[in-house]
Write a protein that holds these residues in place. Structure first.
Motif, PDB file in Angstrom:
ATOM      1  N   PHE A  94      48.720 110.380  49.818  1.00 51.34           N
ATOM      2  CA  PHE A  94      50.176 110.468  49.720  1.00 51.34           C
ATOM      3  C   PHE A  94      50.776 110.821  51.069  1.00 51.34           C
ATOM      4  N   TYR A  95      50.174 111.784  51.773  1.00 48.73           N
ATOM      5  CA  TYR A  95      50.691 112.187  53.081  1.00 48.73           C
ATOM      6  C   TYR A  95      50.649 111.023  54.074  1.00 48.73           C
ATOM      7  N   VAL A  96      49.566 110.256  54.071  1.00 50.17           N
ATOM      8  CA  VAL A  96      49.456 109.120  54.984  1.00 50.17           C
ATOM      9  C   VAL A  96      50.545 108.095  54.686  1.00 50.17           C
ATOM     10  N   GLU A  97      50.732 107.782  53.392  1.00 53.62           N
ATOM     11  CA  GLU A  97      51.764 106.819  53.019  1.00 53.62           C
ATOM     12  C   GLU A  97      53.155 107.324  53.407  1.00 53.62           C
ATOM     13  N   ALA A  98      53.414 108.605  53.182  1.00 52.61           N
ATOM     14  CA  ALA A  98      54.712 109.175  53.550  1.00 52.61           C
ATOM     15  C   ALA A  98      54.913 109.142  55.057  1.00 52.61           C
TER      16      ALA A  98
ATOM     17  N   PRO B 199      43.805 105.786  50.614  1.00 57.71           N
ATOM     18  CA  PRO B 199      44.756 104.786  50.128  1.00 57.71           C
ATOM     19  C   PRO B 199      45.817 105.411  49.226  1.00 57.71           C
ATOM     20  N   PHE B 200      46.922 104.690  49.124  1.00 59.22           N
ATOM     21  CA  PHE B 200      47.957 105.069  48.163  1.00 59.22           C
ATOM     22  C   PHE B 200      48.360 103.837  47.377  1.00 59.22           C
ATOM     23  N   PRO B 201      48.329 103.918  46.026  1.00 65.11           N
ATOM     24  CA  PRO B 201      47.895 105.090  45.268  1.00 65.11           C
ATOM     25  C   PRO B 201      46.393 105.313  45.396  1.00 65.11           C
ATOM     26  N   PRO B 202      45.928 106.506  45.091  1.00 64.15           N
ATOM     27  CA  PRO B 202      44.494 106.791  45.191  1.00 64.15           C
ATOM     28  C   PRO B 202      43.689 105.920  44.231  1.00 64.15           C
ATOM     29  N   THR B 203      42.410 105.812  44.490  1.00 64.06           N
ATOM     30  CA  THR B 203      41.542 105.027  43.611  1.00 64.06           C
ATOM     31  C   THR B 203      41.229 105.758  42.319  1.00 64.06           C
ATOM     32  N   ALA B 204      41.419 107.076  42.297  1.00 59.52           N
ATOM     33  CA  ALA B 204      41.159 107.857  41.084  1.00 59.52           C
ATOM     34  C   ALA B 204      42.059 109.074  41.071  1.00 59.52           C
ATOM     35  N   LEU B 205      42.400 109.517  39.858  1.00 58.50           N
ATOM     36  CA  LEU B 205      43.207 110.720  39.684  1.00 58.50           C
ATOM     37  C   LEU B 205      42.476 111.690  38.762  1.00 58.50           C
ATOM     38  N   ALA B 206      42.602 112.970  39.068  1.00 67.39           N
ATOM     39  CA  ALA B 206      42.046 113.991  38.184  1.00 67.39           C
ATOM     40  C   ALA B 206      42.803 114.025  36.862  1.00 67.39           C
ATOM     41  N   ASP B 207      42.104 114.364  35.782  1.00 72.04           N
ATOM     42  CA  ASP B 207      42.694 114.552  34.450  1.00 72.04           C
ATOM     43  C   ASP B 207      43.419 113.304  33.947  1.00 72.04           C
ATOM     44  N   ALA B 208      42.924 112.132  34.349  1.00 73.23           N
ATOM     45  CA  ALA B 208      43.434 110.875  33.818  1.00 73.23           C
ATOM     46  C   ALA B 208      42.315 110.198  33.029  1.00 73.23           C
TER      47      ALA B 208
END
Length: 735
Positions: free
Chosen positions: A405-409, A639-648
């Motif tokens: 997210f920081y890189v994309e921002a 990458p954004f969005p990430p390849t995986a998210l926690a608690d998904a």
């Protein structure tokens, strides 16, 4: 700012103008004292030791003045024998005198008054982003206008001058440090003000290597917190955060409903507070704002699109008194940390859970909208730093996801502003409670004007804090606490500046313990280990306690170097006094446990153990040569969005997203009125006209889960798609 975890060193058209933000009344010609850096040769006194400081030292106000040769005196007869040579000398002296007058009198007036006014007028005629997005749903009524007066006040002044505030009242400006305020209704974007003699005016560059940031937060003003404004929450005992407070107020129209929050905006911080901040020897403020200043989505109870006009007024006040602003996006859709100051207490739903990507899309768009506004020439000298997210909880989100997210921002912001000094604000990122070491390789080297923020607190260490701080008023004042601040922070902050670049302590306080009404949240319990009653009423503090706190705050200032105290003001509780006094800079100044001059803190810790920052950065750090030169290896792993998210419960490719087809809600500029009654409108809220990508909006056939409560819930159908990649689609402005 409560309930924090342990810190680990802790076809678009031009938007229509909106209603006016109050300017100042008509005024007399520009005047007032001048800072040393406006002279040809600086005269700022060198601070060799804290003991040399004198708040009333008039040397900081000295100006270079011409020595005028004496004119012919009446009745004196000139000797004729030397008339030719003497006539030549007289002509030469007269010419020299004329040149000196021009250089000393006319040029300073030109460069400090006429030229800035012409420059500002040019901006006033600039339509801004002519191809920018359409402003939607952001109109507002003006705060109270100043009343008419028959006496025109000054447009500037120093210590002892009379200030006409934007509400029409007057007060005496108290600033013993050589600062001046400037408010010219014919030139509302004038940046000549400075808060003290050692701080450059807003129309000059800030040197991040040599100038020290001595700042204070304006917490609890636009993002409500129970411990900062306890009386508001005590009216509604079930309220624990701004979400629940807003619901309770909306259900109580008889007592003002949600309008009570706007009343808070109007009264909690006043213009005199901003003047007093400048008069306290400070030079920056950190201003936390909510995303609902831009808009809200269905189901969110916050008072939407109302605070922006007051945020604008705050920025204009800071301009008036020469204070630079670190604008802090304090809240994120879905919550970035589950703390009450994120908007809603309870659960992280940013980059986590089923709605993690969708909430991140919204957050990115809000960062974009704010960046577009503050990068306009009218605001870029005031808002010089932008903290894009307050305290994301990396322990739950994950560092890889947050870095993405920081890189994309970062890419998006620099595609909006361009690369290099003076092109948009410094971008500030928080360390997520991971410590500096976790970030020193991030976009380093090469990132253009990227600052690392940390919030060092003793209060939330989780253990007892019963070591005495009242150890008398002598050299041992404060007991072990001042040295503890030096040991914990001085070395790590010095070494990180050497290895990373610009680092700031975006929040810290005098809270050596966690006592304070609602500090741990409504119903929370302190871990102090002693009786908190004494720490919730400063009227009972001894001289030794105040001396100890003064030494502790001074040590903290010296160790951190570039800092923002949390916070300027704590409101009274229903008990009629401040019940979290360790957290109020204003109260500390009045009570004597905060330094009246922050320069007296320099050297309190002595040399740190380890590297000492040598007051220099590589050029790329501050937008010079090499800025923006990033290698693929620095960004591709994130990458954004990430390849995986926690608690998904499903892959990211199957999670709900928003579609980039919505109208962009831009932030409207203010309208000022000059002394002739003409409107001054400059800019349209949108810096880069080539940024015209539509905003994220819900997919029509998707039934989204609650974006604030979507951890491990079922994944809805008809909600997937390719998330918009803003950074890749925005064309940077010409270099």
């Amino acid at each position: 700012m409560a309930e924090r975890p342990v810190s680990q060193i802790s076809g678009p058209i031009l938007p229509a103008p909106n209603t006016p933000l109050p300017g100042d009344a008509p005024s007399l010609p520009f005047g007032g004292p001048r800072a040393s850096f406006l002279d040809t040769e600086p005269t700022t006194p060198r601070l060799d030791s804290p003991a040399q400081l004198n708040a009333n030292d008039s040397s900081v106000l000295l100006e270079n003045k011409p020595e005028h040769p004496a004119g012919d005196q009446e009745g004196v007869v000139q000797a004729p024998a030397k008339s030719k040579n003497r006539r030549g000398l007289i002509l030469f002296a007269s010419a020299a005198t004329f040149i000196i007058v021009v250089l000393v009198v006319i040029l300073p007036v030109y460069f400090t008054v006429i030229k800035p006014k012409r420059h500002s007028s040019a901006h006033a005629n600039d339509a801004g982003g002519l191809n920018g997005p359409q402003q939607t749903g952001t109109s507002f009524s003006s705060p109270a206008q100043p009343s008419a007066t028959t006496t025109a006040p000054s447009t500037s002044g120093g210590d002892g001058s009379t200030v006409r505030a934007s509400d029409g009242t007057t007060f005496t400006y108290q600033n013993a440090f050589g600062g001046i305020w400037v408010a010219d209704p014919d030139d509302p974007y004038n940046n000549n003000a400075y808060p003290n003699s050692w701080t450059p005016p807003l129309n000059q560059s800030w040197d991040y290597a040599k100038n020290r940031i001595n700042g204070v937060n304006l917490g609890g003003w636009f993002v409500l917190e129970p411990f900062i404004s306890p009386e508001l929450f005590q009216r509604y005992p079930g309220a624990r955060d701004e979400w629940s407070l807003s619901l309770a107020m909306a259900a109580d129209p008889a007592n003002g409903g949600l309008g009570q929050i706007e009343d808070h905006y109007k009264t909690f911080i006043t213009e005199q507070d901003i003047a007093n901040i400048a008069g306290a020897g400070l030079n920056w403020v950190r201003l936390p704002i909510p995303y609902w200043a831009v808009d809200v989505y269905e189901g969110e109870p916050f008072l939407a699109k109302t605070s922006w006009k007051y945020i604008l007024q705050a920025l204009q006040w800071c301009r008036k008194y020469g204070l630079r602003v670190n604008l802090d996006l304090h809240t994120i859709p879905g919550s970035q940390n589950a703390f009450n100051h994120s908007g809603k207490l309870g659960q992280v739903n940013f980059l986590l859970g089923v709605m993690g990507v969708a909430n991140a899309q919204r957050a990115m768009n809000y960062i974009r909208i704010i960046t577009e506004f503050i990068s306009q020439p009218e605001w870029q000298n005031v808002v010089t730093m932008f903290g894009i997210m307050n305290e994301p909880l990396v322990s739950q989100i994950g560092q890889t996801a947050l870095r993405g997210f920081y890189v994309e921002a970062y890419k998006m912001i620099r595609n909006i502003t361009g690369v290099g000094e003076g092109k948009g604000p410094f971008m500030s990122i928080h360390d997520g409670f991971q410590g500096f070491d976790a970030w020193t390789d991030f976009l380093n080297p090469g990132a253009d004007r990227l600052a690392l923020d940390q919030h060092p607190y003793f209060a939330f260490s989780g253990g007892p804090a019963t070591a005495p701080i009242d150890t008398g008023t002598g050299s041992n004042a404060g007991g072990t606490w001042p040295q503890a601040a030096c040991d914990r922070w001085a070395s790590v902050y010095n070494s990180t500046r050497n290895t990373y670049g610009v680092v700031v302590a975006g929040e810290w306080s005098n809270g050596f313990n966690d006592c304070g009404l609602f500090l741990r949240g409504v119903g929370g319990q302190a871990s102090y280990g002693g009786n908190c009653d004494i720490w919730q009423d400063s009227s009972h503090w001894s001289a030794g306690t105040k001396a100890g706190l003064l030494r502790f705050s001074s040590a903290s200032m010296d160790a951190l170097r570039d800092w923002f105290f949390w916070t300027w003001k704590i409101g009274n509780s229903t008990a009629g006094h401040v019940e979290s006094p360790l957290w109020s800079y204003k109260l500390g100044l009045e009570g004597g446990w905060i330094p009246r001059d922050p320069r007296t803190a320099i050297g309190v810790c002595g040399p740190p153990d380890g590297p000492i920052f040598d007051d220099s950065f590589d050029a790329w750090v501050t937008g010079g040569a090499g800025a923006g030169n990033l290698r693929p290896a620095q960004t591709e792993p994130y990458p954004f969005p990430p390849t995986a998210l926690a608690d998904a419960p499903a892959p990211v490719s199957l999670l709900p997203v928003y579609t980039p087809t919505g109208a962009i809600s831009t932030l409207p500029p203010p309208t000022f009125t000059d002394t002739k009654g003409n409107a001054i409108v400059s800019g349209n809220g949108w810096f880069n006209p080539q940024d015209n990508i539509p905003a994220p909006t819900p997919i029509a056939d998707c039934t989204y889960p609650d974006p604030w409560d979507a951890v491990m819930v079922p994944v809805p159908p008809l909600c997937t798609g390719a998330p918009d990649n803003l950074a890749a689609q925005i064309t940077p402005p010409p270099q």
